[in-house]
Structures are given as structure tokens and as C-alpha cells.
Design a protein around this motif. Structure first.
Motif, PDB file in Angstrom:
ATOM      1  N   HIS A 201       0.836  -1.207   0.000  1.00 29.49           N
ATOM      2  CA  HIS A 201       0.000   0.000   0.000  1.00 29.49           C
ATOM      3  C   HIS A 201       0.872   1.260   0.000  1.00 29.49           C
ATOM      4  N   SER A 202       1.672   1.385  -1.045  1.00 31.14           N
ATOM      5  CA  SER A 202       2.580   2.521  -1.168  1.00 31.14           C
ATOM      6  C   SER A 202       3.037   2.616  -2.621  1.00 31.14           C
ATOM      7  N   ASP A 240       7.276   9.662  -1.302  1.00 32.67           N
ATOM      8  CA  ASP A 240       6.947   9.319   0.078  1.00 32.67           C
ATOM      9  C   ASP A 240       7.501   7.917   0.347  1.00 32.67           C
ATOM     10  N   SER A 242       7.927   6.517   3.306  1.00 32.31           N
ATOM     11  CA  SER A 242       7.576   6.019   4.631  1.00 32.31           C
ATOM     12  C   SER A 242       7.069   4.578   4.552  1.00 32.31           C
ATOM     13  N   GLU A 243       7.302   3.836   5.627  1.00 33.93           N
ATOM     14  CA  GLU A 243       6.914   2.426   5.670  1.00 33.93           C
ATOM     15  C   GLU A 243       5.396   2.315   5.773  1.00 33.93           C
ATOM     16  N   SER A 244       4.799   1.614   4.807  1.00 35.35           N
ATOM     17  CA  SER A 244       3.344   1.475   4.745  1.00 35.35           C
ATOM     18  C   SER A 244       2.980  -0.004   4.812  1.00 35.35           C
ATOM     19  N   ASP A 245       1.673  -0.277   4.899  1.00 35.83           N
ATOM     20  CA  ASP A 245       1.211  -1.666   4.923  1.00 35.83           C
ATOM     21  C   ASP A 245       1.774  -2.423   3.718  1.00 35.83           C
ATOM     22  N   PHE A 247       4.934  -3.123   3.030  1.00 31.59           N
ATOM     23  CA  PHE A 247       6.270  -2.776   2.535  1.00 31.59           C
ATOM     24  C   PHE A 247       7.259  -3.927   2.745  1.00 31.59           C
TER      25      PHE A 247
END
Length: 309
Positions: A201-202, A240, A242-245, A247
Motif C-alpha cells: 500500500h505505497s 513518500d 515512509s513504511e506502509s502496509d 512494505f
């Protein structure tokens, strides 16, 4: 994964429909609806007037008056998602629906400044073509931004390095993945590589995962000044990271195989393991298909200055 979108197909006249039965269109253009309605309409008007290719707009329910848009743009196919989704899923939908040899991904909040079709099609038709040609990006000041990426591990973290592309390079320059997934893709190869991972989700990790997978399986991604896009309203173009669901799926697929004497072995990457990805992707598919491991990719990578020397 079940389709999460509705398709409103372009209205093609009968003569065109019959001719398309006997030939594959060369290119589809997928426009991601990422800006204002005004930006999308401005973009669509430009593409309809200047680009004689199949146009697909990917948007979300309640963003547009679809019947009105269909009436105004009869030659455009609209893919309308029923809920919020990530870039990779949108691009997978374009690849599934476009039925062309190649597809180009753009956004409604940017300008396609340079598209040298003959040069791009020639590069994609080479003996060992790239899986994708990544766009070179410029900001609102018309400055080229660092849009090349090279593989790098910072301790245990995947942290690709950024480099400034050259507009004068005699050949396309290697890059790890297309930044923001913007670029021109070989559709058949994209689908053979199974597209973007929708369980990540990224946008950044989806693109990173896809690019690493390409390279480890023996394919390439190149950036070329023949494809240049500009964010007219943005001075700073930042991913972006950042660590997302999901990753960890990227980490698991990229770093769970170690190649020793030409043989692939499973090595759990401590702290960054997704069990499903390890079982379903690494053990069942990548273990047998991967041509090298990530440290080998880093070691053999040629940075832009080395390419030009």
C-alpha cells in the motif's frame, strides 16, 4: 484480486472496430487522475489534439461526471475505481484493459514535455528491450530533478540512491525503477512479471518492488531524455518513502535469496520478513527464476558518471 473498477469504453466507429480485430494498436496512454478536474480536462484536450493513441483515464467514483465526460471525449476509455486505491493497482488495470503492445503512464497534474515516439518505439523494439523506459522529470522551474535511482543497502534498509540524469547521454541510462511509476512499459513483459504488487500500500514501494524484480529476473529499466515530463505546479518532487502496509513484501522478495556458486538459496532477511511473500513468491517462483541476488545487483550497477566515462 477481483476488479475494483468499472470500465466505460471509448466509442469506436465500426470501421475502426473491424480494423482493430486484425491488428494490435501500438500504444495506449494511461492518464492517472491525480490533480484537479480542470487539470484533467486541460490534459485530455491536449492529448486528444496531439496524440493519436488509445487514451485511458483512471479515476475514482464521484470525482467526475462520467456520462458528461464520455459525451465530451468519445475516444477515451474511463476506468473508475469504486474506492481509494494505490498507483500500482491503477496501472495494473490499464495493462489489463488496453490491449496494446506498449502503454505510457502519465498524470493529470503534469505536462508531457517530450515524447519522441520513433526513438521510444525503436528502443522498446531492440533485441534485449527494457521492461520499461522511465520518464525524466522536471519541476515547475523547468529544472531537471534527480530521477535516476541506483540500488543501495544502508545497513539493513533498502535506500536507493538518487542521481541527476543527463539530457545529453548517448544511450538510455539504467535506473532501478520508474519514479512515481511514470514511463513507457512493454505490456506483455509487464504482465509476465505479474505487474505491481497490490498488497503493498505505497506507490514508492510498489515501484521499487517492481523495479528490483525486473533486474533480479534479468531485465532492465532505462531512463531516456526522449521521454520528459514536467510538474508545472511543483518545485519539489519528493517520493513518500515512509513504511506502509505491505512494505515488507518488497524487502522479502528483494532480499530473501542469496546466490552462491550460481545456486539460489533462501535466506530470511531478519526483521523485514513477510511470511506470505516468502511462501508464495520467493519459494514458489523467484527461487527458480532469479538470475542474481541483490548484493550482486549493487556490485555490478554502473552509476551515471561511470556510464558516461
Amino acid at each position: 484480486m477481483a476488479n475494483n473498477y468499472r470500465i466505460y469504453r471509448r466509442r469506436v466507429d465500426l470501421g475502426s472496430r473491424i480494423s482493430q480485430l486484425h491488428s494490435t494498436e501500438q500504444l495506449a496512454i494511461g492518464i492517472l487522475d491525480t490533480g484537479t478536474p480542470e487539470q484533467l480536462i486541460e490534459n485530455l484536450n491536449w492529448f486528444v489534439e496531439n496524440m493519436n493513441y488509445a487514451l485511458h483515464v483512471v479515476t475514482q467514483e464521484d470525482q467526475l461526471d462520467i456520462p458528461a465526460m464520455q459525451e465530451a471525449y468519445k475516444e477515451v476509455t474511463f476506468l473508475v475505481f469504486t474506492s481509494m486505491t494505490f498507483t500500482g493497482e491503477k496501472i495494473n488495470a490499464i495493462a489489463n484493459e488496453c490491449q496494446t503492445s506498449y502503454f505510457l503512464i502519465v498524470r493529470s497534474d503534469l505536462l508531457l514535455v517530450r515524447f519522441d515516439g520513433s526513438a521510444l518505439f525503436s528502443l522498446m523494439a531492440e533485441r534485449e528491450p527494457p521492461a520499461a523506459l522511465a520518464a525524466i522529470l522536471a519541476n515547475s522551474n523547468k529544472e531537471i530533478v534527480p530521477s535516476l535511482r541506483s540500488p543501495f543497502l544502508n545497513g539493513k534498509l533498502l535506500e536507493p540512491k538518487s542521481h541527476l540524469p543527463s539530457l545529453d547521454a548517448p544511450h538510455p541510462q539504467p535506473t532501478l525503477y520508474p519514479v512515481m511509476a511514470l514511463g513507457m512499459y512493454d505490456r506483455a513483459l509487464f504482465q509476465r512479471l505479474r505487474g505491481f504488487d497490490e498488497r503493498i500500500h505505497s506507490e514508492y514501494f510498489q515501484a521499487l518492488d517492481w523495479g528490483i524484480r525486473c533486474h533480479l529476473l534479468g531485465y532492465t529499466v532505462k531512463a531516456t531524455p526522449h521521454l520528459l515530463m514536467q510538474f508545472a505546479d511543483r518545485q519539489s518532487i519528493i517520493e513518500d518513502r515512509s513504511e506502509s502496509d505491505g512494505f515488507k513484501r518488497c524487502y522479502t522478495k528483494a532480499l530473501s535469496i542469496e546466490q552462491i556458486n550460481g545456486k539460489n538459496l533462501i535466506r530470511k532477511y531478519k526483521g523485514y520478513v513477510d511470511k506470505d511473500a516468502l511462501s508464495d513468491e520467493v519459494k514458489k517462483r523467484l527461487l527458480w527464476l532469479q538470475k542474481m541476488d541483490f548484493p550482486q545487483l549493487v556490485k555490478q550497477w554502473k552509476l551515471p558518471d561511470e556510464e558516461q566515462s
